[in-house]
Design a protein around this motif. Structure first.
Motif, PDB file in Angstrom:
ATOM      1  N   VAL A   1      11.832  -4.446  29.428  1.00 52.86           N
ATOM      2  CA  VAL A   1      13.235  -4.843  29.323  1.00 52.86           C
ATOM      3  C   VAL A   1      14.076  -3.575  29.188  1.00 52.86           C
ATOM      4  O   VAL A   1      13.770  -2.696  28.375  1.00 52.86           O
ATOM      5  CB  VAL A   1      13.455  -5.788  28.130  1.00 52.86           C
ATOM      6  CG1 VAL A   1      14.918  -6.210  28.039  1.00 52.86           C
ATOM      7  CG2 VAL A   1      12.557  -7.025  28.257  1.00 52.86           C
TER       8      VAL A   1
ATOM      9  N   ASP B   1      18.228  -1.809  29.317  1.00 55.05           N
ATOM     10  CA  ASP B   1      19.650  -2.033  29.079  1.00 55.05           C
ATOM     11  C   ASP B   1      20.418  -1.286  30.164  1.00 55.05           C
ATOM     12  O   ASP B   1      20.279  -0.073  30.292  1.00 55.05           O
ATOM     13  CB  ASP B   1      20.038  -1.519  27.695  1.00 55.05           C
ATOM     14  CG  ASP B   1      21.482  -1.788  27.321  1.00 55.05           C
ATOM     15  OD1 ASP B   1      22.270  -2.212  28.200  1.00 55.05           O
ATOM     16  OD2 ASP B   1      21.834  -1.552  26.154  1.00 55.05           O
TER      17      ASP B   1
ATOM     18  N   PRO C   1      25.633  -3.841  25.516  1.00 54.26           N
ATOM     19  CA  PRO C   1      24.276  -4.077  26.043  1.00 54.26           C
ATOM     20  C   PRO C   1      24.250  -5.170  27.121  1.00 54.26           C
ATOM     21  O   PRO C   1      24.888  -6.213  26.971  1.00 54.26           O
ATOM     22  CB  PRO C   1      23.485  -4.520  24.820  1.00 54.26           C
ATOM     23  CG  PRO C   1      24.254  -4.019  23.648  1.00 54.26           C
ATOM     24  CD  PRO C   1      25.691  -4.033  24.072  1.00 54.26           C
ATOM     25  N   GLU C   2      23.575  -4.884  28.212  1.00 54.09           N
ATOM     26  CA  GLU C   2      23.295  -5.854  29.276  1.00 54.09           C
ATOM     27  C   GLU C   2      21.841  -5.656  29.656  1.00 54.09           C
ATOM     28  O   GLU C   2      21.482  -4.602  30.163  1.00 54.09           O
ATOM     29  CB  GLU C   2      24.198  -5.619  30.490  1.00 54.09           C
ATOM     30  CG  GLU C   2      25.639  -5.991  30.273  1.00 54.09           C
ATOM     31  CD  GLU C   2      26.461  -5.772  31.538  1.00 54.09           C
ATOM     32  OE1 GLU C   2      26.068  -6.295  32.601  1.00 54.09           O
ATOM     33  OE2 GLU C   2      27.474  -5.068  31.440  1.00 54.09           O
ATOM     34  N   LEU C   3      21.035  -6.659  29.398  1.00 53.58           N
ATOM     35  CA  LEU C   3      19.601  -6.528  29.614  1.00 53.58           C
ATOM     36  C   LEU C   3      19.186  -6.938  31.014  1.00 53.58           C
ATOM     37  O   LEU C   3      19.812  -7.794  31.643  1.00 53.58           O
ATOM     38  CB  LEU C   3      18.844  -7.346  28.575  1.00 53.58           C
ATOM     39  CG  LEU C   3      19.115  -6.971  27.109  1.00 53.58           C
ATOM     40  CD1 LEU C   3      18.300  -7.859  26.183  1.00 53.58           C
ATOM     41  CD2 LEU C   3      18.832  -5.505  26.851  1.00 53.58           C
TER      42      LEU C   3
ATOM     43  N   ALA D   1      15.417  -0.963  26.528  1.00 56.18           N
ATOM     44  CA  ALA D   1      16.071  -1.814  25.533  1.00 56.18           C
ATOM     45  C   ALA D   1      15.392  -1.650  24.180  1.00 56.18           C
ATOM     46  O   ALA D   1      14.198  -1.342  24.089  1.00 56.18           O
ATOM     47  CB  ALA D   1      16.012  -3.273  25.973  1.00 56.18           C
TER      48      ALA D   1
ATOM     49  N   ALA E   1      14.746  -6.919  22.997  1.00 56.34           N
ATOM     50  CA  ALA E   1      13.876  -7.449  24.053  1.00 56.34           C
ATOM     51  C   ALA E   1      13.163  -8.711  23.574  1.00 56.34           C
ATOM     52  O   ALA E   1      13.076  -9.704  24.304  1.00 56.34           O
ATOM     53  CB  ALA E   1      12.865  -6.396  24.488  1.00 56.34           C
TER      54      ALA E   1
ATOM     55  N   SER F   1      15.805 -11.633  23.192  1.00 55.76           N
ATOM     56  CA  SER F   1      16.255 -12.134  24.484  1.00 55.76           C
ATOM     57  C   SER F   1      15.169 -12.931  25.192  1.00 55.76           C
ATOM     58  O   SER F   1      15.431 -13.978  25.773  1.00 55.76           O
ATOM     59  CB  SER F   1      16.696 -10.972  25.367  1.00 55.76           C
ATOM     60  OG  SER F   1      16.959 -11.410  26.669  1.00 55.76           O
TER      61      SER F   1
ATOM     62  N   LEU G   1      16.952 -13.032  33.050  1.00 53.29           N
ATOM     63  CA  LEU G   1      17.632 -11.758  33.243  1.00 53.29           C
ATOM     64  C   LEU G   1      17.443 -11.268  34.677  1.00 53.29           C
ATOM     65  O   LEU G   1      16.453 -11.611  35.322  1.00 53.29           O
ATOM     66  CB  LEU G   1      17.060 -10.713  32.277  1.00 53.29           C
ATOM     67  CG  LEU G   1      17.181 -11.015  30.789  1.00 53.29           C
ATOM     68  CD1 LEU G   1      16.416  -9.979  29.976  1.00 53.29           C
ATOM     69  CD2 LEU G   1      18.641 -11.054  30.376  1.00 53.29           C
TER      70      LEU G   1
END
Length: 164
Positions: free
Chosen positions: A56, A58, A64-66, A94, A99, A102, A119
């Motif tokens: 995972v 970012d 943060p955008e995974l 990440a 991680a 999510s 994702l």
């Protein structure tokens, strides 16, 4: 490859619901293992080029955008390459806690399948060299084997050269 019921993880439930051919490969997990992916390859007697790990990342600039990268266990994820594949300027690994939150999985057992939040996902293009690949089945000590195109289709993912 026969489809096997059971396994009890969100990853296997996704595969069963989609009617995708897969097989389960359980193995005895050693908590002292330095590399979960290499441990799986060795325990299962499978070429590490066919065993893929789920990482995972970012890709956010302001927040943060995974996203997910799926690469062979013997390779490293090229952060610049995955950022480019996702149309971003940069990527960082990440935070492990983020991680896990999510995905809904523990680190070392994160599957690309059945995550809490789907994702953006990129699978290393080397996967297409194999009829089947193995990815985490959603817990340490369990891998699932499936066709790489089935994995990409289920995830709405893409192939790109993201391993080095």
């Amino acid at each position: 490859m026969a489809r096997k019921a059971g396994g009890g993880t969100p990853a296997t439930e996704v595969l069963e619901a989609a009617g995708v051919a897969f097989s389960l490969h359980p193995y005895e997990h050693d908590p002292r293992a330095a590399s979960y992916g290499m441990e799986a390859a060795e325990a299962l007697g499978v070429d590490p080029a066919r065993v893929f790990k789920t990482l995972v990342v970012d890709v956010g600039s302001d927040r943060p955008e995974l996203a997910v990268g799926v690469v062979p266990v013997a390779a490293r994820l090229d952060l610049k390459a995955i950022a480019g594949a996702l149309g971003r300027k940069k990527a960082t690994m990440a935070d492990p806690a983020a991680a896990s939150r999510s995905s809904g999985y523990v680190v070392g057992g994160i599957s690309p399948l059945g995550q809490r939040t789907l994702l953006p996902t990129v699978v290393d293009e080397s996967a297409i060299l194999h009829e089947t690949i193995l990815v985490s089945g959603g817990r340490r000590g369990l891998d699932v084997e499936l066709a790489p195109d089935d994995l990409v289709t289920l995830l709405g993912a893409s192939y790109s050269p993201i391993a080095r």
